[in-house]
Design an enzyme around this catalytic site. Structure first.
Site, PDB file in Angstrom:
ATOM      1  N   LYS A  24      32.682  34.153  36.337  1.00 35.98           N
ATOM      2  CA  LYS A  24      31.634  33.398  37.029  1.00 35.98           C
ATOM      3  C   LYS A  24      30.239  33.958  36.752  1.00 35.98           C
ATOM      4  O   LYS A  24      29.261  33.230  36.809  1.00 35.98           O
ATOM      5  CB  LYS A  24      31.937  33.332  38.517  1.00 35.98           C
ATOM      6  CG  LYS A  24      33.073  32.328  38.720  1.00 35.98           C
ATOM      7  CD  LYS A  24      33.740  32.378  40.022  1.00 35.98           C
ATOM      8  CE  LYS A  24      34.792  31.290  40.128  1.00 35.98           C
ATOM      9  NZ  LYS A  24      36.176  31.779  39.981  1.00 35.98           N
TER      10      LYS A  24
HETATM   11  C1  LIG Z   1      37.269  31.110  39.720  1.00 38.23           C
HETATM   12  C2  LIG Z   1      38.354  31.778  38.947  1.00 38.23           C
HETATM   13  C3  LIG Z   1      39.326  31.034  38.250  1.00 38.23           C
HETATM   14  C4  LIG Z   1      39.402  29.519  38.318  1.00 38.23           C
HETATM   15  O1  LIG Z   1      38.312  28.906  37.683  1.00 38.23           O
HETATM   16  P1  LIG Z   1      38.043  27.330  37.897  1.00 38.23           P
HETATM   17  O2  LIG Z   1      36.735  27.061  37.238  1.00 38.23           O
HETATM   18  O3  LIG Z   1      37.977  27.137  39.394  1.00 38.23           O
HETATM   19  O4  LIG Z   1      39.163  26.610  37.285  1.00 38.23           O
HETATM   20  C5  LIG Z   1      40.247  31.723  37.472  1.00 38.23           C
HETATM   21  N1  LIG Z   1      40.238  33.069  37.411  1.00 38.23           N
HETATM   22  C6  LIG Z   1      39.320  33.822  38.065  1.00 38.23           C
HETATM   23  C7  LIG Z   1      39.379  35.304  37.955  1.00 38.23           C
HETATM   24  C8  LIG Z   1      38.348  33.201  38.863  1.00 38.23           C
HETATM   25  O5  LIG Z   1      37.450  33.961  39.517  1.00 38.23           O
END
Ligand SMILES: *Cc1c(COP(=O)(O)O)cnc(C)c1O
Length: 466
Positions: free
Chosen positions: A112
């Site tokens: 993120k």
């Molecule tokens: C947020 C997250 C996901 C999922 O991502 P999406 O965009 O919601 O599909 C997968 N792995 C980790 C470590 C995350 O923080």
């Protein structure tokens, strides 16, 4: 570039407008009205660029005239600097034609950061330019909150509130949010579940007086800016290969369908992608859909991949809109049906289109732990459980062994050290900048699970800053 809503009632919005908002007023999500296309020669040239310049080439058509070239490239160069990322999306080979794209080298150790480190300064620039303040309110089950806080802390024109379920996130995830101690950041520990946090945030956004008075901005992946920034690393990874000779495939562990959707958009922009594989945990609504063409809600289970403990993948609506020839009325009808009955089915022709690109598989906690151990024992690499789900899905569904398969590594193993330790016997170490995390002072406000308490807290805090 103009932006439209997936429910068909809103159009002609600019990049800056949709960046600083939440859902469209008709309840839909924003998408660009048209899609640029990069040809092979352009792609080959893009493969030579450093990360910020690559991001600039991809984003420019979507930003349009809303930001000058100079402003955009400056923000990108700062966002993807060595200060923020110890490495930017390194691609590691794990076995013959099997690769890991490591997206966890940013400040909060999850993918993120890749979008959020760009979005924080971008928000701040646009707000200053317009002489405005904004209030970011978000709910988190762990990773989104810390990434948003880290990107927005100490910014002059932003106040940020993050709600998390008290006692239901990991210690590291909590410390990453509560020890930041910046005066524009407030962490709210809610006596409830993640869904309660999410519902409260939705209710606050739906109060249009409140929302416009405090200029509320969404930070979850319904924000187009996040998806746009995520498209870049699909290009970055794929262009490391000889795309004149063969396409590449990706596998992505999925919750809200945001990350893998960025991969689909990369393909739409001309990147030669063969397969997009979705990995789910026990919350397998998406992988069931990919088997049957039926999207059907069940209850939410807690798993050892908590960032994917989600049933409603909000971003799927964007995909649905493109699949249905940008017919907002049809999307509205399907989404209404989904809200009423917890279920919808897509037409068989449309389903065939989906399956040309997408496939998926789901794995329970035991299978996920087994994959962590296997990658450690056979390839001497310590991965986090979310990454393990992606690799497991890749191995289960890949069609052509000659085509490189790139699995997205979405978090650092140290973020989920209990699961990793149980699987490998090793405790993964936090990177240097977080070693003393558990010793830092925590600040948060515990609130009961009701709308008026949360709203009162927001109003009180904001009236002191305005
Ligand atoms: C947020 C997250 C996901 C999922 O991502 P999406 O965009 O919601 O599909 C997968 N792995 C980790 C470590 C995350 O923080």
């Amino acid at each position: 570039m103009n932006y439209i809503s997936t429910r068909g009632h809103i159009s002609n919005k600019s990049f800056n407008e949709i960046l600083l908002s939440g859902l469209a007023p008709d309840g839909g999500l924003y998408l660009p009205a048209s899609w640029p296309h990069f040809n092979k020669d352009e792609l080959i040239r893009m493969g030579e660029l450093p990360y910020p310049d690559l991001a600039f080439s991809i984003m420019t058509p979507f930003v349009g005239n809303e930001l000058s070239d100079e402003v955009l490239i400056n923000i990108l160069q700062d966002a993807y600097s060595a200060e923020n990322f110890s490495e930017i999306a390194p691609l590691n080979r794990i076995s013959e034609s099997e690769y890991l794209l490591e997206l966890f080298h940013g400040p909060t150790l999850a993918f993120k950061d890749m979008a959020m480190q760009f979005l924080g300064p971008l928000f701040d620039y646009v707000l200053k330019d317009k002489g405005k303040r904004a209030t970011i309110i978000g709910a988190t089950s762990g990773d989104t909150g810390s990434a948003a806080i880290e990107a927005c802390k100490n910014r002059d024109n932003i106040d940020i509130f993050i709600l998390y379920p008290h006692g239901r996130i990991s210690d590291i995830q909590r410390y990453q949010m509560t020890t930041v101690n910046a005066k524009n950041v407030k962490c709210i520990a809610l006596d409830g579940t993640f869904d309660d946090c999410q519902d409260l945030v939705k209710a606050i956004f739906n109060d249009h007086n409140f929302s416009s008075k405090y200029n509320l901005v969404a930070i979850n992946s319904i924000n187009w800016g996040r998806i746009l920034a995520q498209i870049v690393y699909y290009f970055w990874a794929a262009l490391k290969f000889n795309i004149n000779e063969h396409p590449v495939s990706f596998s992505v562990p999925t919750g809200n369908f945001g990350n893998v959707l960025a991969g689909y958009f990369a393909k739409k922009l001309g990147l030669p992608i063969k397969q997009l594989i979705v990995g789910s945990n026990r919350n397998d609504i998406l992988t069931r859909f990919l088997r049957t063409g039926v999207m059907e809600l069940t209850e939410v289970y807690s798993t050892n991949t908590p960032s994917m403990d989600i049933q409603i993948s909000s971003n799927f609506e964007r995909f649905l809109y493109l699949l249905n020839e940008q017919n907002g009325r049809k999307v509205s009808a399907l989404m209404d049906q989904f809200r009423r009955t917890g279920k919808f089915t897509i037409e068989s022709e449309t389903f065939k289109e989906v399956r040309k690109v997408f496939d998926g598989d789901s794995f329970d906690d035991t299978e996920t732990s087994f994959m962590i151990r296997e990658i450690f024992e056979k390839h001497n690499n310590i991965i986090d459980p979310h990454t393990a789900v992606g690799i497991a899905a890749a191995r289960s569904k890949r069609e052509d062994i000659a085509i490189p398969m790139i699995s997205l590594a979405t978090a650092h193993a140290a973020k989920f050290s209990d699961t990793v330790k149980a699987a490998t016997g090793l405790i993964p170490e936090l990177p240097e900048h977080l070693r003393d995390l558990r010793k830092r002072k925590e600040t948060f406000t515990r609130l009961p699970n009701n709308l008026s308490s949360v709203k009162d807290f927001l109003t009180d805090t904001l009236s002191n800053t305005l």
